[in-house]
Design a protein around this motif. Structure first.
Motif, mmCIF file in Angstrom:
data_model
loop_
_atom_site.group_PDB
_atom_site.id
_atom_site.type_symbol
_atom_site.label_atom_id
_atom_site.label_comp_id
_atom_site.label_asym_id
_atom_site.label_seq_id
_atom_site.Cartn_x
_atom_site.Cartn_y
_atom_site.Cartn_z
ATOM 1 N N SER A 164 6.405 -5.003 -7.253
ATOM 2 C CA SER A 164 5.212 -5.816 -7.013
ATOM 3 C C SER A 164 4.109 -4.928 -6.437
ATOM 4 N N PRO A 165 2.859 -5.319 -6.656
ATOM 5 C CA PRO A 165 1.769 -4.533 -6.065
ATOM 6 C C PRO A 165 1.773 -4.640 -4.544
ATOM 7 N N VAL A 166 1.317 -3.564 -3.911
ATOM 8 C CA VAL A 166 1.129 -3.542 -2.457
ATOM 9 C C VAL A 166 -0.377 -3.491 -2.243
ATOM 10 N N VAL A 167 -0.958 -4.651 -2.038
ATOM 11 C CA VAL A 167 -2.415 -4.774 -1.866
ATOM 12 C C VAL A 167 -2.681 -5.941 -0.914
ATOM 13 N N ASP A 168 -3.895 -5.993 -0.416
ATOM 14 C CA ASP A 168 -4.375 -7.177 0.285
ATOM 15 C C ASP A 168 -5.872 -7.299 0.008
ATOM 16 N N SER A 169 -6.497 -8.306 0.554
ATOM 17 C CA SER A 169 -7.908 -8.568 0.237
ATOM 18 C C SER A 169 -8.841 -7.470 0.725
ATOM 19 N N ASN A 170 -8.372 -6.572 1.586
ATOM 20 C CA ASN A 170 -9.201 -5.477 2.091
ATOM 21 C C ASN A 170 -9.036 -4.177 1.317
ATOM 22 N N THR A 171 -8.167 -4.164 0.313
ATOM 23 C CA THR A 171 -7.898 -2.936 -0.434
ATOM 24 C C THR A 171 -9.190 -2.369 -1.018
ATOM 25 N N LYS A 172 -9.401 -1.102 -0.725
ATOM 26 C CA LYS A 172 -10.608 -0.404 -1.179
ATOM 27 C C LYS A 172 -10.289 0.611 -2.274
ATOM 28 N N VAL A 173 -9.089 1.208 -2.204
ATOM 29 C CA VAL A 173 -8.645 2.195 -3.183
ATOM 30 C C VAL A 173 -7.275 1.757 -3.697
ATOM 31 N N LEU A 174 -7.136 1.710 -5.002
ATOM 32 C CA LEU A 174 -5.869 1.345 -5.624
ATOM 33 C C LEU A 174 -5.291 2.575 -6.314
ATOM 34 N N VAL A 175 -4.094 2.997 -5.878
ATOM 35 C CA VAL A 175 -3.411 4.139 -6.483
ATOM 36 C C VAL A 175 -2.389 3.594 -7.469
ATOM 37 N N LEU A 176 -2.508 4.024 -8.713
ATOM 38 C CA LEU A 176 -1.634 3.535 -9.779
ATOM 39 C C LEU A 176 -0.772 4.656 -10.335
ATOM 40 N N GLY A 177 0.525 4.467 -10.255
ATOM 41 C CA GLY A 177 1.463 5.375 -10.902
ATOM 42 C C GLY A 177 1.809 4.836 -12.273
ATOM 43 N N SER A 178 2.787 5.454 -12.918
ATOM 44 C CA SER A 178 3.192 4.980 -14.248
ATOM 45 C C SER A 178 4.274 3.911 -14.102
ATOM 46 N N LEU A 179 5.484 4.307 -13.758
ATOM 47 C CA LEU A 179 6.627 3.417 -13.563
ATOM 48 C C LEU A 179 7.582 4.137 -12.619
ATOM 49 N N PRO A 180 8.143 3.434 -11.627
ATOM 50 C CA PRO A 180 9.045 4.119 -10.693
ATOM 51 C C PRO A 180 10.187 4.844 -11.404
ATOM 52 N N GLY A 181 10.548 5.998 -10.865
ATOM 53 C CA GLY A 181 11.668 6.773 -11.393
ATOM 54 C C GLY A 181 12.995 6.210 -10.920
ATOM 55 N N GLU A 182 14.063 6.858 -11.361
ATOM 56 C CA GLU A 182 15.422 6.397 -11.071
ATOM 57 C C GLU A 182 15.700 6.246 -9.580
ATOM 58 N N VAL A 183 15.326 7.244 -8.787
ATOM 59 C CA VAL A 183 15.609 7.198 -7.350
ATOM 60 C C VAL A 183 14.814 6.070 -6.694
#
Length: 165
Positions: free
Chosen positions: A8-27
């Protein structure tokens, strides 16, 4: 090939910068935590940018600290088939609805992509909305991307700081 799903995304209404990865790895998937692989430099890079020892914190505290600094996390891929952790092995992928998410973030000014795969998929998923934000294409924090030394990655990741001011 195993079918994988993002967190799930980790955000709230104050989020100013959104860091987007591709898809979590195995670990990461095994631990149910973003960037759980010990050699992934994400927590070190962002920690240096914000001046916090994120890698020394418990996971829930890391997430709370990111939100305090108005940084959100998510992935561009909602689900895909992938053997192992490499982005090059992604198959049958479905993108997350990034447009819907960013529409809920009134203070968002920048979107940072963690690696080239995230940028390619994310830019396509955002479509026309992409022009509304500062876009940062950052070198991957993954241990699989070893072509660039840590210091060079950090220099690029420091651009996040400017977006948080």
């Amino acid at each position: 090939m195993t079918f994988k799903r993002c967190f799930s995304p980790v955000v709230d209404s104050n989020t100013k910068v959104l860091v987007l990865g591709s898809l979590p790895g195995e670990v990461s998937l095994a631990h149910n935590q973003y960037y759980a692989h010990r050699q992934n430099r994400f927590w070190h890079l962002v920690g240096e940018v914000i001046g916090e020892n994120l890698s020394g914190m418990e996971y829930t505290e890391r997430l709370r600290t990111l939100l305090q600094y108005r940084i959100g996390l998510w992935d561009v891929v909602a689900e895909a088939r992938r053997a192992g952790s490499l982005d090059s092995n992604l198959r049958d992928l479905a993108s997350n609805d990034l447009s819907a998410l960013v529409a809920t973030l009134p203070h968002l000014v920048a979107i940072a992509f963690n690696g080239n795969t995230a940028a390619k998929i994310g830019e396509r998923a955002l479509g026309a909305r992409i022009s509304q934000y500062r876009i940062l294409k950052l070198p991957s924090s993954s241990p699989a991307y070893a072509a660039l030394p840590y210091a060079a990655k950090l220099a690029a990741w420091r651009a996040l700081h400017d977006c948080l001011a």
